[in-house]
Design a protein around this motif. Structure first.
Motif, PDB file in Angstrom:
ATOM      1  N   LEU A  69       7.201   9.474  -0.499  1.00  0.00           N
ATOM      2  CA  LEU A  69       6.310   8.341  -0.677  1.00  0.00           C
ATOM      3  C   LEU A  69       6.702   7.212   0.265  1.00  0.00           C
ATOM      4  CD1 LEU A  69       6.124   8.087  -4.584  1.00  0.00           C
ATOM      5  CD2 LEU A  69       4.770   9.530  -3.044  1.00  0.00           C
ATOM      6  N   SER A  70       5.724   6.464   0.710  1.00  0.00           N
ATOM      7  CA  SER A  70       5.993   5.301   1.536  1.00  0.00           C
ATOM      8  C   SER A  70       5.180   4.121   1.023  1.00  0.00           C
ATOM      9  CB  SER A  70       5.668   5.572   3.005  1.00  0.00           C
ATOM     10  OG  SER A  70       4.290   5.841   3.185  1.00  0.00           O
ATOM     11  N   CYS A  71       5.677   2.933   1.264  1.00  0.00           N
ATOM     12  CA  CYS A  71       5.003   1.715   0.845  1.00  0.00           C
ATOM     13  C   CYS A  71       5.117   0.700   1.966  1.00  0.00           C
ATOM     14  CB  CYS A  71       5.631   1.175  -0.432  1.00  0.00           C
ATOM     15  SG  CYS A  71       5.004  -0.438  -0.941  1.00  0.00           S
ATOM     16  N   THR A 125       0.072   5.462  -6.560  1.00  0.00           N
ATOM     17  CA  THR A 125      -0.293   6.748  -5.984  1.00  0.00           C
ATOM     18  C   THR A 125       0.089   7.850  -6.965  1.00  0.00           C
ATOM     19  OG1 THR A 125      -0.085   8.178  -4.022  1.00  0.00           O
ATOM     20  CG2 THR A 125       1.903   7.023  -4.735  1.00  0.00           C
ATOM     21  N   CYS A 154       4.662   0.805  -6.096  1.00  0.00           N
ATOM     22  CA  CYS A 154       5.602   0.088  -5.254  1.00  0.00           C
ATOM     23  C   CYS A 154       5.682  -1.362  -5.709  1.00  0.00           C
ATOM     24  CB  CYS A 154       5.150   0.162  -3.797  1.00  0.00           C
ATOM     25  SG  CYS A 154       6.190  -0.738  -2.627  1.00  0.00           S
ATOM     26  N   VAL A 173       0.836  -1.191   0.000  1.00  0.00           N
ATOM     27  CA  VAL A 173       0.000   0.000   0.000  1.00  0.00           C
ATOM     28  C   VAL A 173       0.874   1.245   0.000  1.00  0.00           C
ATOM     29  CG1 VAL A 173      -1.807   1.285   1.177  1.00  0.00           C
ATOM     30  CG2 VAL A 173      -1.823  -1.210   1.230  1.00  0.00           C
ATOM     31  N   GLU A 174       0.742   2.062  -1.056  1.00  0.00           N
ATOM     32  CA  GLU A 174       1.514   3.298  -1.174  1.00  0.00           C
ATOM     33  C   GLU A 174       0.748   4.468  -0.571  1.00  0.00           C
ATOM     34  OE1 GLU A 174       2.064   1.230  -5.325  1.00  0.00           O
ATOM     35  OE2 GLU A 174       0.424   1.572  -3.900  1.00  0.00           O
ATOM     36  N   SER A 175       1.492   5.472  -0.134  1.00  0.00           N
ATOM     37  CA  SER A 175       0.904   6.702   0.363  1.00  0.00           C
ATOM     38  C   SER A 175       1.904   7.838   0.184  1.00  0.00           C
ATOM     39  CB  SER A 175       0.496   6.570   1.835  1.00  0.00           C
ATOM     40  OG  SER A 175       1.627   6.336   2.657  1.00  0.00           O
ATOM     41  N   GLY A 176       1.420   9.065   0.259  1.00  0.00           N
ATOM     42  CA  GLY A 176       2.290  10.225   0.187  1.00  0.00           C
ATOM     43  C   GLY A 176       2.233  11.009  -1.103  1.00  0.00           C
ATOM     44  N   THR A 216       9.252  -2.085   4.727  1.00  0.00           N
ATOM     45  CA  THR A 216       8.695  -0.828   4.250  1.00  0.00           C
ATOM     46  C   THR A 216       9.745  -0.090   3.434  1.00  0.00           C
ATOM     47  OG1 THR A 216       7.265  -0.645   6.200  1.00  0.00           O
ATOM     48  CG2 THR A 216       7.660   1.364   4.938  1.00  0.00           C
TER      49      THR A 216
END
Length: 117
Positions: A20-22, A111, A95, A5-8, A77
Motif C-alpha cells: 500500500l502507498s499513501c 482502500t 492512511c 490518497v491511498e493506493s495498492g 509518502t
C-alpha cells in the motif's frame, strides 16, 4: 489541511502480499507521524502501524513480523508492505498523517484489502 490518497489495495489469496502507498499533498503543517489504520466489518478502527519523522515505528501485535511500514520524508509518502496475508487482515485500510500540534491531522479515503482463504 492535508490531502491523503491511498493506493495498492485489492484481492489476494492467503499467504500473498500487497504493498500500500499513501501520497500526501497540500499540507499546511509539518508532518510528524504517518500511519496506517484498518477497519473490518463490525469492528472498530484499529492501529496497524505508525512511523515518526525520525523513523521510529510501532506495530499492532497481530501484524508484527509480517507488515513493514516505511516513509519518504522528502515526499511525505508512507508505505505498508504486507506479507503472509491472512483472511483476518481483510479490512478497509486508511492512511493518517499528524503534525506536531493538536488539530493538525488528516485521513485518506481508504482502500479495500480482501484476503481469501
Amino acid at each position: 489541511q492535508v490531502q491523503l490518497v491511498e493506493s495498492g489495495g485489492g484481492l489476494v489469496q492467503a499467504g500473498g502480499s500487497l504493498r500500500l502507498s499513501c501520497a500526501s499533498s497540500g499540507s499546511i503543517f509539518s508532518i510528524n507521524t504517518m500511519g496506517w489504520y484498518r477497519q473490518a466489518p463490525g469492528k472498530q478502527r484499529e492501529l496497524v502501524a505508525v512511523i515518526t519523522s525520525g523513523g521510529l515505528t510501532n506495530y499492532a501485535d497481530s501484524v508484527k513480523g509480517r507488515f513493514t511500514i516505511s516513509r519518504d520524508n522528502a515526499k511525505n509518502t508512507v508505505f505498508l508492505q504486507m506479507n503472509s496475508l491472512k483472511p483476518e487482515d481483510t479490512a478497509v485500510y486508511y492512511c493518517n498523517a499528524r503534525g506536531f500540534f493538536s488539530g493538525q491531522e488528516g485521513w485518506g479515503q481508504g482502500t479495500q484489502v480482501t484476503v481469501s482463504s
